[in-house]
Design an enzyme around this catalytic site. Structure first.
Site, PDB file in Angstrom:
ATOM      1  N   ASN A  72       0.760  -1.433   0.006  1.00 38.62           N
ATOM      2  CA  ASN A  72       0.020   0.078  -0.033  1.00 38.62           C
ATOM      3  C   ASN A  72       0.750   1.319   0.007  1.00 38.62           C
ATOM      4  O   ASN A  72       1.814   1.504   0.925  1.00 38.62           O
ATOM      5  CB  ASN A  72      -1.023   0.155   1.200  1.00 38.62           C
ATOM      6  CG  ASN A  72      -1.804   1.188   1.114  1.00 38.62           C
ATOM      7  OD1 ASN A  72      -1.528   2.188   0.914  1.00 38.62           O
ATOM      8  ND2 ASN A  72      -2.907   0.926   1.300  1.00 38.62           N
ATOM      9  N   HIS A  75       0.896   6.283   1.642  1.00 36.69           N
ATOM     10  CA  HIS A  75       1.627   7.236   2.440  1.00 36.69           C
ATOM     11  C   HIS A  75       2.574   8.001   1.839  1.00 36.69           C
ATOM     12  O   HIS A  75       3.119   8.875   2.107  1.00 36.69           O
ATOM     13  CB  HIS A  75       2.301   6.420   3.765  1.00 36.69           C
ATOM     14  CG  HIS A  75       1.105   6.001   4.529  1.00 36.69           C
ATOM     15  ND1 HIS A  75       0.342   6.879   5.290  1.00 36.69           N
ATOM     16  CD2 HIS A  75       0.962   4.708   5.064  1.00 36.69           C
ATOM     17  CE1 HIS A  75      -0.263   6.133   6.173  1.00 36.69           C
ATOM     18  NE2 HIS A  75       0.043   4.990   5.898  1.00 36.69           N
ATOM     19  N   HIS A 108      -5.740   3.588  -2.050  1.00 34.54           N
ATOM     20  CA  HIS A 108      -6.959   3.971  -1.485  1.00 34.54           C
ATOM     21  C   HIS A 108      -7.449   5.133  -2.179  1.00 34.54           C
ATOM     22  O   HIS A 108      -6.879   6.341  -1.757  1.00 34.54           O
ATOM     23  CB  HIS A 108      -7.090   4.037  -0.043  1.00 34.54           C
ATOM     24  CG  HIS A 108      -8.398   4.018   0.370  1.00 34.54           C
ATOM     25  ND1 HIS A 108      -8.709   4.094   1.789  1.00 34.54           N
ATOM     26  CD2 HIS A 108      -9.557   4.383  -0.055  1.00 34.54           C
ATOM     27  CE1 HIS A 108      -9.734   4.173   2.082  1.00 34.54           C
ATOM     28  NE2 HIS A 108     -10.346   4.492   0.883  1.00 34.54           N
ATOM     29  N   GLU A 135      -8.561   0.239  -3.350  1.00 35.81           N
ATOM     30  CA  GLU A 135      -9.311   0.304  -2.263  1.00 35.81           C
ATOM     31  C   GLU A 135     -10.549   1.474  -2.261  1.00 35.81           C
ATOM     32  O   GLU A 135      -9.860   2.375  -2.749  1.00 35.81           O
ATOM     33  CB  GLU A 135      -8.499   0.533  -0.631  1.00 35.81           C
ATOM     34  CG  GLU A 135      -7.731  -0.563  -0.103  1.00 35.81           C
ATOM     35  CD  GLU A 135      -6.818  -0.147   0.972  1.00 35.81           C
ATOM     36  OE1 GLU A 135      -7.095   0.811   1.320  1.00 35.81           O
ATOM     37  OE2 GLU A 135      -6.010  -1.082   1.107  1.00 35.81           O
ATOM     38  N   THR A 166      -8.455   3.637   7.804  1.00 34.58           N
ATOM     39  CA  THR A 166      -9.731   2.848   7.980  1.00 34.58           C
ATOM     40  C   THR A 166      -9.796   2.179   9.029  1.00 34.58           C
ATOM     41  O   THR A 166      -8.965   1.519   9.617  1.00 34.58           O
ATOM     42  CB  THR A 166      -9.731   1.783   6.911  1.00 34.58           C
ATOM     43  OG1 THR A 166      -9.164   2.591   5.612  1.00 34.58           O
ATOM     44  CG2 THR A 166     -10.912   1.112   6.525  1.00 34.58           C
ATOM     45  N   GLU A 216     -10.890  -9.558   2.677  1.00 36.61           N
ATOM     46  CA  GLU A 216      -9.815  -9.124   3.334  1.00 36.61           C
ATOM     47  C   GLU A 216     -10.141  -9.029   4.922  1.00 36.61           C
ATOM     48  O   GLU A 216     -10.968  -8.042   5.218  1.00 36.61           O
ATOM     49  CB  GLU A 216      -9.228  -8.025   2.760  1.00 36.61           C
ATOM     50  CG  GLU A 216      -7.872  -7.279   3.686  1.00 36.61           C
ATOM     51  CD  GLU A 216      -7.207  -6.341   2.952  1.00 36.61           C
ATOM     52  OE1 GLU A 216      -7.297  -5.945   1.940  1.00 36.61           O
ATOM     53  OE2 GLU A 216      -6.389  -5.426   3.714  1.00 36.61           O
TER      54      GLU A 216
HETATM   55  N1  PXP Z   1      -5.926  -3.008   4.019  1.00 40.28           N
HETATM   56  C1  PXP Z   1      -6.779  -2.124   3.948  1.00 40.28           C
HETATM   57  C2  PXP Z   1      -8.265  -2.423   3.422  1.00 40.28           C
HETATM   58  C3  PXP Z   1      -6.579  -0.761   4.433  1.00 40.28           C
HETATM   59  O1  PXP Z   1      -7.497   0.208   4.394  1.00 40.28           O
HETATM   60  C4  PXP Z   1      -5.332  -0.395   4.960  1.00 40.28           C
HETATM   61  C5  PXP Z   1      -4.943   0.886   5.064  1.00 40.28           C
HETATM   62  O2  PXP Z   1      -4.921   1.643   4.096  1.00 40.28           O
HETATM   63  C6  PXP Z   1      -4.293  -1.530   4.727  1.00 40.28           C
HETATM   64  C7  PXP Z   1      -4.666  -2.944   4.266  1.00 40.28           C
HETATM   65  C8  PXP Z   1      -2.846  -1.336   5.162  1.00 40.28           C
HETATM   66  O3  PXP Z   1      -2.802  -0.744   6.409  1.00 40.28           O
HETATM   67  P1  PXP Z   1      -1.272  -0.316   6.888  1.00 40.28           P
HETATM   68  O4  PXP Z   1      -0.950   1.001   6.400  1.00 40.28           O
HETATM   69  O5  PXP Z   1      -1.866  -0.300   8.667  1.00 40.28           O
HETATM   70  O6  PXP Z   1      -0.307  -1.383   6.756  1.00 40.28           O
END
Ligand code: PXP
Length: 302
Positions: A72, A75, A108, A135, A166, A216
């Site tokens: 992901n 960030h 996302h 997402e 989320t 998920e």
């Molecule tokens: N999965 C989903 C559905 C999410 O919303 C997020 C956060 O955007 C993540 C995974 C990844 O989470 P993290 O950044 O805590 O690893």
């Protein structure tokens, strides 16, 4: 090419990830899951007929299951948007993540566009070789973008304006009609649909009834807890995972996973995909994104 060579070639070929996810009993059942449909018959026959006993045993024990990593990169866009400028570019980040072995890139597209922008998703669709997982909330505007760009997979998540990230899983039971509309529209556009759910059996049941391709599991609670409380939450997640696999849906997990807490989740039988963002991006500040992804892949596949 003998059967074993054929299997090895098929197994390791990236274009055929489906083999890596099939628990052997599903193969024996004739490939009933939605994912199995894409497994070509000759491959199934080759596996069924000539699979050596030791390989068969390893397969049955889940020894061949490869857990895929979706990185992901929200960030990266957060840093860019802090200055409303052009760097760092998440598209560049995706390429670096792929170099480190990312199987998927996850972004996302929030209704408020606080980090990822439409332009990012469009460019990612055109440039990455890994799977693109979008997402999104059940929002009409974002749905229109998704159906236009057609990511490989969409993960439906709940969204609140004030949240930092989320919080909690999607309430499928409470908005079945809307989730079904969005799911069907995405499917129509050729997009596989995963639902981000708390490890709640009733919600998972509802996801199965709606025909979700994957679930998920939200691992946020597990990540926040320690000791016996974490073990208890892990048990809840394991039970939820079993139900997802029994329901012929692909098993994914994510949220709050780190280099330190990922192993017990990665080794849950049937686990297919982990989506991880914050921990990888945090480490990337010090070791670089490609190395950070490589290290996470090593953790989940060790
Ligand atoms: N999965 C989903 C559905 C999410 O919303 C997020 C956060 O955007 C993540 C995974 C990844 O989470 P993290 O950044 O805590 O690893």
């Amino acid at each position: 090419m003998d059967t074993q060579e054929h299997f090895q070639e098929v197994f390791f070929r990236k274009s055929s990830p489906f083999l890596t996810i099939l628990p052997y009993p599903l193969l024996e059942a004739g490939g009933k899951s939605r994912y199995n449909e894409e497994l070509c018959i000759s491959e199934m026959e080759a596996l069924d007929s000539g699979f050596s006993e030791s390989w068969r045993k390893r397969w049955k024990k889940g020894g061949f299951a490869m857990v895929e990593l979706g990185v992901n990169i929200d960030h990266v866009a957060t840093v860019r948007e802090a200055r409303k400028t052009t760097e760092p570019d998440p598209v560049w980040a995706a390429a670096m993540a792929e170099l480190g072995g990312a199987d998927g890139i996850t972004v996302h597209l929030r209704e408020d566009r606080r980090h990822i922008q439409d332009r990012d998703v469009k460019l990612l669709r055109q440039t990455i070789q890994a799977r693109l997982n979008l997402e999104m909330a059940c929002d009409s505007g974002v749905l229109a973008v998704a159906c236009g760009i057609r990511p490989d997979q969409a993960t439906l998540v709940p969204e609140k304006r004030q949240e930092l990230t989320t919080e909690g899983g999607l309430d499928v039971l409470g908005q079945k009609t809307r989730v079904k509309e969005v799911l069907d529209a995405l499917r129509e556009a050729g997009v596989r649909v995963s639902l981000f759910l708390d490890p709640d059996l009733a919600q998972i049941e509802a996801a199965g009834e709606l025909g979700a391709d994957a679930v998920e599991i939200h691992t946020g609670k597990y990540a926040l807890r320690q000791g016996a409380a974490r073990e208890a939450e892990l048990e809840v997640i394991r039970r939820a995972a079993e139900r997802i696999v029994e329901g012929n849906m692909a098993l994914h997990a994510g949220h709050g996973l780190t280099y330190h807490n990922v192993r017990p989740i990665a080794t849950i039988p049937g686990m297919r995909e982990l989506n991880i963002g914050h921990s990888i991006i945090a480490r990337a500040l010090f070791v670089g994104l490609t190395e950070a992804v490589r290290e996470m892949k090593a953790r989940i596949q060790a």
